[in-house]
Every structure is written in C-alpha cells, then in structure tokens.
Scaffold this motif. Sequence first.
Motif, mmCIF file in Angstrom:
data_model
loop_
_atom_site.group_PDB
_atom_site.id
_atom_site.type_symbol
_atom_site.label_atom_id
_atom_site.label_comp_id
_atom_site.label_asym_id
_atom_site.label_seq_id
_atom_site.Cartn_x
_atom_site.Cartn_y
_atom_site.Cartn_z
ATOM 1 N N ARG A 2 -8.691 41.856 36.877
ATOM 2 C CA ARG A 2 -9.910 41.080 37.362
ATOM 3 C C ARG A 2 -10.118 41.632 38.891
ATOM 4 N N LEU A 3 -11.392 41.659 38.907
ATOM 5 C CA LEU A 3 -12.012 42.140 40.341
ATOM 6 C C LEU A 3 -11.396 41.460 41.236
ATOM 7 N N ALA A 23 -17.914 37.961 45.003
ATOM 8 C CA ALA A 23 -18.293 38.869 43.753
ATOM 9 C C ALA A 23 -19.375 37.899 43.141
ATOM 10 N N ASP A 24 -19.346 36.525 43.117
ATOM 11 C CA ASP A 24 -20.351 35.662 42.209
ATOM 12 C C ASP A 24 -21.714 35.475 42.962
ATOM 13 N N LYS A 25 -21.638 35.987 44.386
ATOM 14 C CA LYS A 25 -22.996 36.056 45.147
ATOM 15 C C LYS A 25 -23.570 37.331 44.703
ATOM 16 N N GLY A 26 -23.174 38.268 44.002
ATOM 17 C CA GLY A 26 -23.684 39.447 43.827
ATOM 18 C C GLY A 26 -23.408 40.634 44.958
ATOM 19 N N ARG A 27 -22.552 40.428 46.020
ATOM 20 C CA ARG A 27 -22.433 41.247 46.837
ATOM 21 C C ARG A 27 -21.253 42.256 46.932
ATOM 22 N N ILE A 28 -20.919 42.583 45.380
ATOM 23 C CA ILE A 28 -19.943 43.690 44.836
ATOM 24 C C ILE A 28 -20.598 44.304 43.551
ATOM 25 N N THR A 29 -20.607 45.645 44.052
ATOM 26 C CA THR A 29 -20.658 46.178 42.663
ATOM 27 C C THR A 29 -19.586 47.445 42.126
ATOM 28 N N ILE A 30 -19.520 47.551 40.779
ATOM 29 C CA ILE A 30 -18.647 48.626 40.478
ATOM 30 C C ILE A 30 -19.270 49.614 39.709
ATOM 31 N N ASP A 40 -13.386 43.562 34.627
ATOM 32 C CA ASP A 40 -12.120 44.407 34.819
ATOM 33 C C ASP A 40 -12.294 45.406 35.611
ATOM 34 N N VAL A 41 -11.411 45.753 36.399
ATOM 35 C CA VAL A 41 -11.340 47.087 37.442
ATOM 36 C C VAL A 41 -10.241 47.984 36.686
ATOM 37 N N VAL A 42 -10.866 49.333 36.425
ATOM 38 C CA VAL A 42 -9.914 50.119 36.058
ATOM 39 C C VAL A 42 -9.706 51.384 37.305
ATOM 40 N N VAL A 43 -8.658 52.171 37.081
ATOM 41 C CA VAL A 43 -8.427 53.289 37.985
ATOM 42 C C VAL A 43 -9.591 54.196 37.732
ATOM 43 N N GLY A 44 -10.162 54.707 38.931
ATOM 44 C CA GLY A 44 -11.290 55.532 39.003
ATOM 45 C C GLY A 44 -12.522 54.923 39.452
ATOM 46 N N ASP A 45 -12.610 53.395 39.403
ATOM 47 C CA ASP A 45 -13.898 52.828 39.572
ATOM 48 C C ASP A 45 -14.156 53.029 40.955
ATOM 49 N N GLU A 46 -15.594 52.762 41.401
ATOM 50 C CA GLU A 46 -15.863 52.683 42.695
ATOM 51 C C GLU A 46 -16.383 51.490 42.977
ATOM 52 N N LEU A 47 -15.882 50.936 43.991
ATOM 53 C CA LEU A 47 -16.307 49.236 44.348
ATOM 54 C C LEU A 47 -17.174 49.596 45.619
ATOM 55 N N THR A 55 -20.954 47.850 54.909
ATOM 56 C CA THR A 55 -20.721 47.864 53.727
ATOM 57 C C THR A 55 -19.599 48.960 53.244
ATOM 58 N N LEU A 56 -18.670 48.511 52.603
ATOM 59 C CA LEU A 56 -17.495 49.294 52.540
ATOM 60 C C LEU A 56 -17.424 49.808 50.906
ATOM 61 N N THR A 57 -17.226 51.161 50.668
ATOM 62 C CA THR A 57 -16.997 51.644 49.471
ATOM 63 C C THR A 57 -15.676 52.185 49.218
ATOM 64 N N VAL A 58 -14.849 51.731 48.304
ATOM 65 C CA VAL A 58 -13.662 52.505 47.851
ATOM 66 C C VAL A 58 -13.528 52.800 46.393
ATOM 67 N N ARG A 59 -12.613 53.596 46.268
ATOM 68 C CA ARG A 59 -12.355 54.158 44.884
ATOM 69 C C ARG A 59 -10.855 53.417 44.538
ATOM 70 N N VAL A 60 -10.750 53.062 43.380
ATOM 71 C CA VAL A 60 -9.472 52.431 42.921
ATOM 72 C C VAL A 60 -8.550 53.739 42.441
ATOM 73 N N MET A 61 -7.399 53.515 42.952
ATOM 74 C CA MET A 61 -6.312 54.576 42.795
ATOM 75 C C MET A 61 -5.135 54.367 42.090
ATOM 76 N N ALA A 62 -5.044 53.000 41.942
ATOM 77 C CA ALA A 62 -3.890 52.475 41.114
ATOM 78 C C ALA A 62 -3.805 50.857 40.960
#
Length: 88
Positions: A2-3, A23-30, A40-47, A55-62
């Motif tokens: 889960r996110l 997240a529930d306020k709509g301030r996070i995008t995947i 659901d978050v999977v490896v390789g997603d950009e949040l 504004t922070l952009t991260v890539r899920v690595m693990a």
Amino acid sequence: MRLDKFLKVSRIIKRRTVAKEIADKGRITINDKIAKSSTDVVVGDELTIQFGNKTLTVRVMALKETTKKAESIDLYEVVSEVYTEESR
C-alpha cells in the motif's frame, strides 16, 4: 504494498496516518495518476508528493515490510525536489 505503508517504511513521511491523509487529499500521484492511500506501489513507480512548499518526486527501488532507519534510503531514489518561490 500500500502507498501509505511504503511512505512510512521508507520514512518519506514519518506517520502512516499522515501519509493516508495526504494521499486521500489528492496530493500524491503515482506515474502521473492521482493515488489513494490504498493504491498498490510496485518497484519502478514514480511518486510525486506535494508538501506545503515542496514537490518531491521519487522512484521506488525496493519494497520491504520493515526496515531500519539507515536502510530506508535504499527503498527509493530522489528524481527531483522543487521548492516554490514562497519558501525562499
């Protein structure tokens, strides 16, 4: 995973309840799609997370169920971190 749980385990956001609120306020995008806390978050997603003046952009690595503080930075890589003019 889960996110809201990923954000807490990775220590991007300290508390899962705060992650859920944001997240529930709509301030996070995947991958440029608005995400709820249960998404659901999977490896390789950009949040992309919109904090007050940042504004922070991260890539899920693990994904891990639990992690120590020192190991939490291995779960993601920062793609960009943009501050608005008001914060300067």
